[in-house]
Design a protein around this motif. Structure first.
Motif, short mmCIF file in Angstrom:
data_model
loop_
_atom_site.label_atom_id
_atom_site.label_comp_id
_atom_site.label_asym_id
_atom_site.label_seq_id
_atom_site.Cartn_x
_atom_site.Cartn_y
_atom_site.Cartn_z
N TRP A 83 -38.93 -22.79 -50.97
CA TRP A 83 -38.58 -21.73 -50.04
C TRP A 83 -39.08 -20.38 -50.57
CZ3 TRP A 83 -35.59 -17.54 -51.45
CH2 TRP A 83 -34.94 -17.64 -52.69
N SER A 118 -37.27 -25.11 -40.47
CA SER A 118 -36.27 -24.09 -40.19
C SER A 118 -35.59 -24.43 -38.88
CB SER A 118 -36.88 -22.68 -40.13
OG SER A 118 -37.82 -22.60 -39.07
N SER A 142 -33.16 -22.81 -35.51
CA SER A 142 -32.66 -21.64 -34.79
C SER A 142 -31.33 -21.98 -34.15
CB SER A 142 -33.69 -21.23 -33.72
OG SER A 142 -33.94 -22.32 -32.83
N SER A 148 -40.03 -23.90 -46.50
CA SER A 148 -39.38 -23.02 -45.54
C SER A 148 -39.45 -21.60 -46.04
CB SER A 148 -37.91 -23.43 -45.34
OG SER A 148 -37.26 -22.55 -44.44
N ASN A 149 -39.51 -20.65 -45.13
CA ASN A 149 -39.43 -19.24 -45.50
C ASN A 149 -37.98 -18.83 -45.75
OD1 ASN A 149 -42.21 -18.97 -45.16
ND2 ASN A 149 -42.01 -18.33 -43.03
N ARG A 150 -37.03 -19.71 -45.40
CA ARG A 150 -35.61 -19.37 -45.49
C ARG A 150 -34.90 -20.29 -46.47
NH1 ARG A 150 -35.35 -19.79 -38.97
NH2 ARG A 150 -36.42 -17.84 -38.47
N ARG A 151 -34.12 -19.71 -47.34
CA ARG A 151 -33.43 -20.51 -48.35
C ARG A 151 -32.43 -21.48 -47.73
NH1 ARG A 151 -30.50 -18.04 -53.76
NH2 ARG A 151 -29.97 -20.02 -54.74
N HIS A 152 -31.74 -21.03 -46.68
CA HIS A 152 -30.75 -21.89 -46.02
C HIS A 152 -31.26 -22.42 -44.69
CE1 HIS A 152 -27.57 -21.47 -48.92
NE2 HIS A 152 -27.67 -20.14 -48.89
N PRO A 212 -32.00 -18.23 -39.90
CA PRO A 212 -32.00 -16.78 -40.08
C PRO A 212 -30.65 -16.27 -40.56
CG PRO A 212 -32.83 -17.43 -37.90
CD PRO A 212 -32.24 -18.64 -38.52
N ARG A 213 -30.70 -15.19 -41.37
CA ARG A 213 -29.46 -14.60 -41.88
C ARG A 213 -28.56 -14.12 -40.74
NH1 ARG A 213 -27.73 -12.81 -46.64
NH2 ARG A 213 -29.74 -13.30 -47.58
N SER A 254 -29.31 -27.54 -46.62
CA SER A 254 -30.11 -27.11 -47.76
C SER A 254 -29.48 -27.54 -49.08
CB SER A 254 -30.31 -25.58 -47.74
OG SER A 254 -29.06 -24.92 -47.77
#
Length: 280
Positions: free
Chosen positions: A85, A145, A147, A177-181, A184-185, A209
């Motif tokens: 990530w 990811s 949504s 992934s660009n996101r750790r979890h 989106p935050r 994750s």
């Protein structure tokens, strides 16, 4: 229309609704495959789009960890699923493909199977196809990811950990992934603020994750690392340019893009090689 014609049409309709299981793949056809659903099949990829492992700079820790994990897996030793990530363009998917290529050179027989995020609901059928095969398989999903109201993650949770059948012993799952979890935050914060039980609402989604044993972070590179990447490409492909000119041109290129990353470094080198008449 005769009764026989009616029966034939009914049988054809049932076959379309419930297609036959995918045929066993010919593993000798390639080192890598892409999974397609509807109809289910593995498409061989005879030429994998990747760069050599030694050309990936600035991600030494992640490289060494993923390489060690993959070697353990091929040797039949315990190995973790891995989530790569972080920053865009810093070599997450390139590392997965490069590690696969490096390990295949050492220990032939390792296969790479890519599954698209939109095909995750079919992952159970894919794993049934892979289960019991003699080959060791890296199952790879790029840009994973989710949504709001996206339920695809539920197809993956039991596969990673906790399902009755679970992940086959001959399969390990790598995702980028660009996101750790993986979400989106603002989506996480919205779940906290609107749910009847905020902690449970968030836990349901971020627990996916947590089921990756390895979390490998990728962060934006500095200017020195950016220039080192480009110089390594020049040396590897025989592009002759002095350090002063390389630095000036690379920094100008970076300024026009408004960013520095491994992807931007490769894009600059592609342009540079073309201008020098060098094939890559």
């Amino acid at each position: 229309m005769s009764d026989q014609d009616v029966l034939i049409r009914i049988a054809e309709a049932l076959e379309r609704l419930s297609p036959p299981p995918a045929a066993r793949p010919d593993w000798s056809a390639a080192e890598a495959f892409v999974w397609h659903a509807d109809p289910d099949h593995l498409e061989p990829v005879t030429q994998v789009n990747r760069v050599p492992l030694e050309l990936l700079h600035g991600i030494d820790g992640a490289r060494d960890t993923l390489l060690k994990n993959t070697r353990q897996f091929v040797q039949g030793l315990p190995a973790n699923n891995a989530l790569l990530w972080g920053a865009r363009g810093m070599g997450k998917s390139s590392l997965v493909k490069a590690v696969h290529g490096a390990v295949v050179d050492e220990m032939p027989g390792l296969k790479l199977v890519e599954i698209q995020r939109e095909d995750l609901p079919s992952i159970g059928r894919l794993l049934r196809l892979l289960r019991g095969a003699e080959e060791r398989v890296i199952l790879f999903c790029d840009d994973l990811s989710f949504s709001h109201d996206d339920q695809h993650y539920k197809s993956l949770k039991a596969v990673l950990d906790g399902g009755v059948s679970g992940r086959p012993d001959n399969v390990v799952f790598y995702a980028t992934s660009n996101r750790r979890h993986l979400m989106p935050r603002d989506m996480i914060e919205n779940e906290r603020s609107t749910a009847v039980n905020p902690s449970e609402a968030v836990e349901e989604k971020v627990s996916l994750s947590d089921r990756f044993g390895l979390w490998l972070g990728f962060h934006a590179c500095g200017q020195d690392a950016y220039l080192t990447m480009i110089r390594s490409y020049c040396d590897a492909y025989g592009v002759t340019i002095c350090d002063e000119d390389l630095r000036a041109q690379a920094i100008e290129w970076q300024a026009t893009r408004g960013a520095r990353s491994g992807r931007v470094a490769w894009q600059f080198f592609t342009d540079l090689a073309g201008r020098h008449g060098v094939s890559i």
